[in-house]
Design a protein around this motif. Structure first.
Motif, PDB file in Angstrom:
ATOM      1  N   THR A  24     -21.464 -19.521  -5.005  1.00 49.84           N
ATOM      2  CA  THR A  24     -20.237 -19.063  -4.362  1.00 49.84           C
ATOM      3  C   THR A  24     -19.661 -17.928  -5.186  1.00 49.84           C
ATOM      4  O   THR A  24     -19.899 -17.853  -6.398  1.00 49.84           O
ATOM      5  CB  THR A  24     -19.194 -20.197  -4.235  1.00 49.84           C
ATOM      6  N   PHE A  25     -18.914 -17.060  -4.538  1.00 49.62           N
ATOM      7  CA  PHE A  25     -18.347 -15.916  -5.241  1.00 49.62           C
ATOM      8  C   PHE A  25     -17.145 -15.398  -4.477  1.00 49.62           C
ATOM      9  O   PHE A  25     -17.105 -15.428  -3.253  1.00 49.62           O
ATOM     10  CB  PHE A  25     -19.383 -14.802  -5.425  1.00 49.62           C
ATOM     11  N   GLN A  26     -16.145 -14.965  -5.244  1.00 47.23           N
ATOM     12  CA  GLN A  26     -14.940 -14.360  -4.678  1.00 47.23           C
ATOM     13  C   GLN A  26     -14.080 -13.837  -5.809  1.00 47.23           C
ATOM     14  O   GLN A  26     -14.141 -14.322  -6.928  1.00 47.23           O
ATOM     15  CB  GLN A  26     -14.164 -15.348  -3.818  1.00 47.23           C
ATOM     16  N   HIS A  27     -13.292 -12.821  -5.497  1.00 48.95           N
ATOM     17  CA  HIS A  27     -12.324 -12.251  -6.433  1.00 48.95           C
ATOM     18  C   HIS A  27     -12.936 -11.906  -7.797  1.00 48.95           C
ATOM     19  O   HIS A  27     -12.342 -12.166  -8.839  1.00 48.95           O
ATOM     20  CB  HIS A  27     -11.127 -13.184  -6.627  1.00 48.95           C
ATOM     21  N   ARG A  29     -15.498 -13.210  -9.325  1.00 45.70           N
ATOM     22  CA  ARG A  29     -16.087 -14.328 -10.063  1.00 45.70           C
ATOM     23  C   ARG A  29     -17.187 -14.980  -9.236  1.00 45.70           C
ATOM     24  O   ARG A  29     -17.208 -14.865  -8.016  1.00 45.70           O
ATOM     25  CB  ARG A  29     -15.022 -15.368 -10.407  1.00 45.70           C
ATOM     26  N   PHE A  30     -18.106 -15.672  -9.913  1.00 40.30           N
ATOM     27  CA  PHE A  30     -19.143 -16.419  -9.207  1.00 40.30           C
ATOM     28  C   PHE A  30     -19.288 -17.794  -9.842  1.00 40.30           C
ATOM     29  O   PHE A  30     -18.882 -18.030 -10.984  1.00 40.30           O
ATOM     30  CB  PHE A  30     -20.486 -15.664  -9.239  1.00 40.30           C
ATOM     31  N   HIS A  31     -19.867 -18.711  -9.067  1.00 45.25           N
ATOM     32  CA  HIS A  31     -20.140 -20.059  -9.548  1.00 45.25           C
ATOM     33  C   HIS A  31     -21.479 -20.495  -8.952  1.00 45.25           C
ATOM     34  O   HIS A  31     -21.611 -20.614  -7.736  1.00 45.25           O
ATOM     35  CB  HIS A  31     -19.028 -21.017  -9.127  1.00 45.25           C
ATOM     36  N   SER A  42     -17.112 -14.115 -14.754  1.00 46.98           N
ATOM     37  CA  SER A  42     -16.529 -12.923 -14.135  1.00 46.98           C
ATOM     38  C   SER A  42     -17.616 -11.855 -14.041  1.00 46.98           C
ATOM     39  O   SER A  42     -18.251 -11.517 -15.042  1.00 46.98           O
ATOM     40  CB  SER A  42     -15.376 -12.394 -14.988  1.00 46.98           C
ATOM     41  N   LYS A  93     -23.493  -8.970  -0.927  1.00 43.41           N
ATOM     42  CA  LYS A  93     -22.357  -9.902  -0.918  1.00 43.41           C
ATOM     43  C   LYS A  93     -21.737 -10.020  -2.307  1.00 43.41           C
ATOM     44  O   LYS A  93     -20.517 -10.081  -2.441  1.00 43.41           O
ATOM     45  CB  LYS A  93     -22.810 -11.275  -0.393  1.00 43.41           C
ATOM     46  N   LEU A  94     -22.564 -10.077  -3.336  1.00 43.55           N
ATOM     47  CA  LEU A  94     -22.036 -10.132  -4.704  1.00 43.55           C
ATOM     48  C   LEU A  94     -21.298  -8.850  -5.052  1.00 43.55           C
ATOM     49  O   LEU A  94     -20.235  -8.888  -5.681  1.00 43.55           O
ATOM     50  CB  LEU A  94     -23.155 -10.408  -5.696  1.00 43.55           C
ATOM     51  N   ALA A  97     -17.928  -8.952  -3.496  1.00 45.54           N
ATOM     52  CA  ALA A  97     -17.042  -9.927  -4.149  1.00 45.54           C
ATOM     53  C   ALA A  97     -16.586  -9.442  -5.531  1.00 45.54           C
ATOM     54  O   ALA A  97     -15.588  -9.929  -6.055  1.00 45.54           O
ATOM     55  CB  ALA A  97     -17.749 -11.264  -4.299  1.00 45.54           C
ATOM     56  N   SER A  98     -17.319  -8.481  -6.105  1.00 49.48           N
ATOM     57  CA  SER A  98     -17.001  -8.059  -7.472  1.00 49.48           C
ATOM     58  C   SER A  98     -15.878  -7.025  -7.529  1.00 49.48           C
ATOM     59  O   SER A  98     -15.429  -6.688  -8.613  1.00 49.48           O
ATOM     60  CB  SER A  98     -18.259  -7.514  -8.167  1.00 49.48           C
TER      61      SER A  98
END
Length: 99
Positions: A24-27, A29-31, A42, A93-94, A97-98
């Motif tokens: 998952t990723f947003q703002h 950051r990713f996990h 980050s 997508k990454l 989100a970055s």
């Protein structure tokens, strides 16, 4: 995203992944949540790295004040999804989100 392959280094090994899981990723950051590890950070930069026949998505990220690298690939269809455009979509997508 599910069925994501993860590597901590740019090396060609068998199996190709160190872990498999979801990303998952947003703002900025990713996990990555895998079967044996969680990787969170980050996003500093997104690129592509050739490993064997695949171009993995290379994420340079920061966690606990240290910059490090992670490599991801769309593992769908036994890894063929990445070759057939999945890695390109994942990188896009990454990137989005970055920002």
């Amino acid at each position: 995203m599910n069925n994501i392959w993860y590597r901590s280094t740019a090396a060609v090994n068998v199996p190709a992944w160190e872990d498999r899981g979801s990303l998952t990723f947003q703002h900025g950051r990713f996990h990555f949540s895998g079967g044996s590890r969680d990787v969170v950070g980050s996003i500093l930069a997104i690129g592509r790295t050739q490993m064997g026949t695949n171009r993995w998505v290379h994420v340079r990220y920061e966690t606990d004040g240290q910059a490090t690298d992670a490599y991801f690939m769309d593992g769908g269809m036994l890894g063929w999804a990445g070759v057939l455009g999945g890695n390109k979509r994942l990188a896009a997508k990454l990137e989005a989100a970055s920002v």
